[in-house]
Design an enzyme around this catalytic site. Structure first.
Site, PDB file in Angstrom:
ATOM      1  N   LYS A 280      70.775 -15.646 -21.166  1.00 17.94           N
ATOM      2  CA  LYS A 280      69.652 -14.704 -21.047  1.00 17.94           C
ATOM      3  C   LYS A 280      70.038 -13.649 -20.019  1.00 17.94           C
ATOM      4  CE  LYS A 280      64.594 -14.925 -20.882  1.00 17.94           C
ATOM      5  NZ  LYS A 280      64.277 -14.103 -22.037  1.00 17.94           N
TER       6      LYS A 280
HETATM    7  N1  PMP Z   1      64.916 -15.472 -28.122  1.00 15.69           N
HETATM    8  C1  PMP Z   1      64.975 -14.477 -27.228  1.00 15.69           C
HETATM    9  C2  PMP Z   1      65.876 -13.329 -27.481  1.00 15.69           C
HETATM   10  C3  PMP Z   1      64.159 -14.525 -26.078  1.00 15.69           C
HETATM   11  O1  PMP Z   1      64.187 -13.523 -25.187  1.00 15.69           O
HETATM   12  C4  PMP Z   1      63.289 -15.612 -25.886  1.00 15.69           C
HETATM   13  C5  PMP Z   1      62.422 -15.680 -24.673  1.00 15.69           C
HETATM   14  N2  PMP Z   1      63.074 -16.265 -23.585  1.00 15.69           N
HETATM   15  C6  PMP Z   1      63.297 -16.639 -26.843  1.00 15.69           C
HETATM   16  C7  PMP Z   1      64.112 -16.540 -27.959  1.00 15.69           C
HETATM   17  C8  PMP Z   1      62.428 -17.851 -26.673  1.00 15.69           C
HETATM   18  O2  PMP Z   1      62.900 -18.636 -25.615  1.00 15.69           O
HETATM   19  P1  PMP Z   1      61.935 -19.569 -24.779  1.00 15.69           P
HETATM   20  O3  PMP Z   1      61.231 -20.413 -25.769  1.00 15.69           O
HETATM   21  O4  PMP Z   1      62.839 -20.353 -23.923  1.00 15.69           O
HETATM   22  O5  PMP Z   1      61.016 -18.695 -24.040  1.00 15.69           O
END
Ligand code: PMP
Length: 307
Positions: free
Chosen positions: A156
Site C-alpha cells: 500500500k
Molecule cells: N484495494 C485497494 C487498492 C485499496 O486501496 C484497499 C483499501 N485499503 C483495498 C483493496 C481494501 O483493503 P482493506 O480491506 O484492507 O481496506
C-alpha cells in the site's frame, strides 16, 4: 467539519494545525510513502479497532519495499494508534497512519530515498459511508491495475494511488459511482480502493492475490462467508463472469460492503433482484457490521479495545 484536536507526529501528539511538513518532503514529490486505512467502531466495551494487528503488519510490509527501517516498532505504532483515538475522544473513526520519506533540503531530493529521513504520522477523523450508497454503478476503467512486475503491487504505497485516482476520476466523469480495474491479463482486479466479489449459484468468487491489494476486509469476508456456509473461490475472474453474476459487491475498510448494481450500464442480478443489493451480499454485510461492532463473539478476536 468536526474539529479533531491531535495528530500523532513522529512520536508525540501535536495540535492538528501544527502537523506540517516541508515542501521538499521526498514523498510529496515521488510517492515514496506507505500508508494504511483502518477503522475503529463503537462497541459495548467502548471503541475498538478492527484487525489492528493485520493493518500494522501490512504497513510495515508495504514500507519494507523501500528497504528502510521504520524508526518505531510495531508495538509503538499500535500503541500510538490507540493513544491518538483516545486523545481525540473518538467513539468511531477512520485511522490513517502514513510512513513517509521527509526532508527539508535539496541533499535528499534525489529519486533514491536512502538519505531521506523516515517519518511517521497517524491521523484520525470521523468518516461515514465512504461512497455514501448501498449499491454502486461501476465503470470499467480505461486504466489497468498496476502491473506486478512494475512495482510491489501488493504494497500500500502512496505512489500507486495515481492509478486509483485516475480511474476514479474517469468513473465520475461517466456519472458512475466507482471504477473497476482489470489486470494486465484482462481479468478483473479490483476497485480504486476496494476488492471485489461476485456471487453465482450461492458461491462466491474473488480475484486471487497477485495483482491486487490483499485486503483485510476481503480476508474477513472469506471467513464470514465460510461461517455462513458459502465457499469462496480465489481465481482469475473474467469480466463475463461478473456480468453474468447473481450478485456482486465491493469490500474494503473505507467502503465496508457495498453492492454493485451496474457494470458498464449492464444491470447485475436477475428478475426482481436486478440492480438491488443481493441477498447473500446483504447477509455478509450484516455479519460484517455485527463483527466490527463486537456483536458476534466469534469475531471478537479481530477487535482491539482502546480503553
Ligand atoms: N484495494 C485497494 C487498492 C485499496 O486501496 C484497499 C483499501 N485499503 C483495498 C483493496 C481494501 O483493503 P482493506 O480491506 O484492507 O481496506
Amino acid at each position: 467539519m468536526e474539529a479533531i484536536e491531535f495528530i500523532w507526529f513522529n512520536g508525540k501528539l501535536v495540535p492538528w494545525k501544527e502537523a506540517k511538513i516541508h515542501v521538499l518532503t521526498h514523498s510529496l514529490h515521488y510517492g515514496s510513502a506507505a500508508f494504511e486505512g483502518i477503522r475503529a467502531y463503537s462497541t459495548d466495551k467502548g471503541p475498538a479497532v478492527f484487525r489492528l494487528e493485520e493493518h500494522v503488519n501490512r504497513l510495515f510490509k508495504s514500507f519494507s519495499a523501500f528497504k528502510k527501517e521504520i524508526p518505531f516498532s510495531r508495538e509503538q505504532i499500535t500503541e500510538a494508534i490507540k493513544e491518538t483515538i483516545r486523545a481525540n475522544k473518538l467513539e468511531e473513526c477512520y485511522i490513517r497512519p502514513l510512513v513517509y520519506h521527509g526532508g527539508d533540503n535539496y541533499d535528499t531530493m534525489g529519486i533514491n530515498p536512502t538519505k531521506a529521513p523516515v517519518e511517521v504520522v497517524i491521523a484520525t477523523w470521523p468518516w461515514g459511508a465512504y461512497l455514501g450508497k448501498d449499491v454502486l454503478k461501476v465503470k470499467l476503467s480505461k486504466y489497468i491495475r498496476i502491473h506486478p512486475e512494475s512495482t510491489v503491487a501488493d504494497a500500500k504505497i502512496t505512489g500507486h494511488y495515481v492509478n486509483s485516482i485516475l480511474s476514479s476520476l474517469d468513473a465520475k466523469e461517466a456519472n458512475c459511482d466507482e471504477a473497476l480495474l482489470l489486470d494486465y491479463k484482462g481479468y478483473i482486479a479490483e476497485g480504486p480502493g476496494e476488492n471485489i466479489f461476485i456471487v453465482k449459484n450461492k458461491k462466491l468468487a474473488t480475484p486471487k492475490l497477485g495483482t491486487i491489494l490483499p485486503g483485510i476486509t476481503r480476508k474477513s469476508v472469506i471467513t464470514i462467508a465460510k461461517d455462513l456456509g458459502y465457499e469462496t473461490e480465489e481465481k482469475d475472474l473474467a469480466l463475463e463472469e461478473l456480468l453474468d453474476a447473481d450478485e456482486a459487491f465491493f469490500c474494503g475498510t473505507a467502503v465496508e460492503i457495498a453492492g454493485i448494481s451496474h457494470v458498464e450500464g449492464k444491470v447485475i442480478g436477475k428478475n426482481e433482484n436486478a440492480g438491488k443489493i443481493g441477498e447473500i451480499t446483504a447477509q455478509i454485510k450484516k455479519e460484517y457490521l455485527n463483527a466490527v461492532h463486537g456483536k458476534n463473539k466469534k469475531y471478537e478476536k479481530w477487535l482491539t479495545y482502546i480503553r
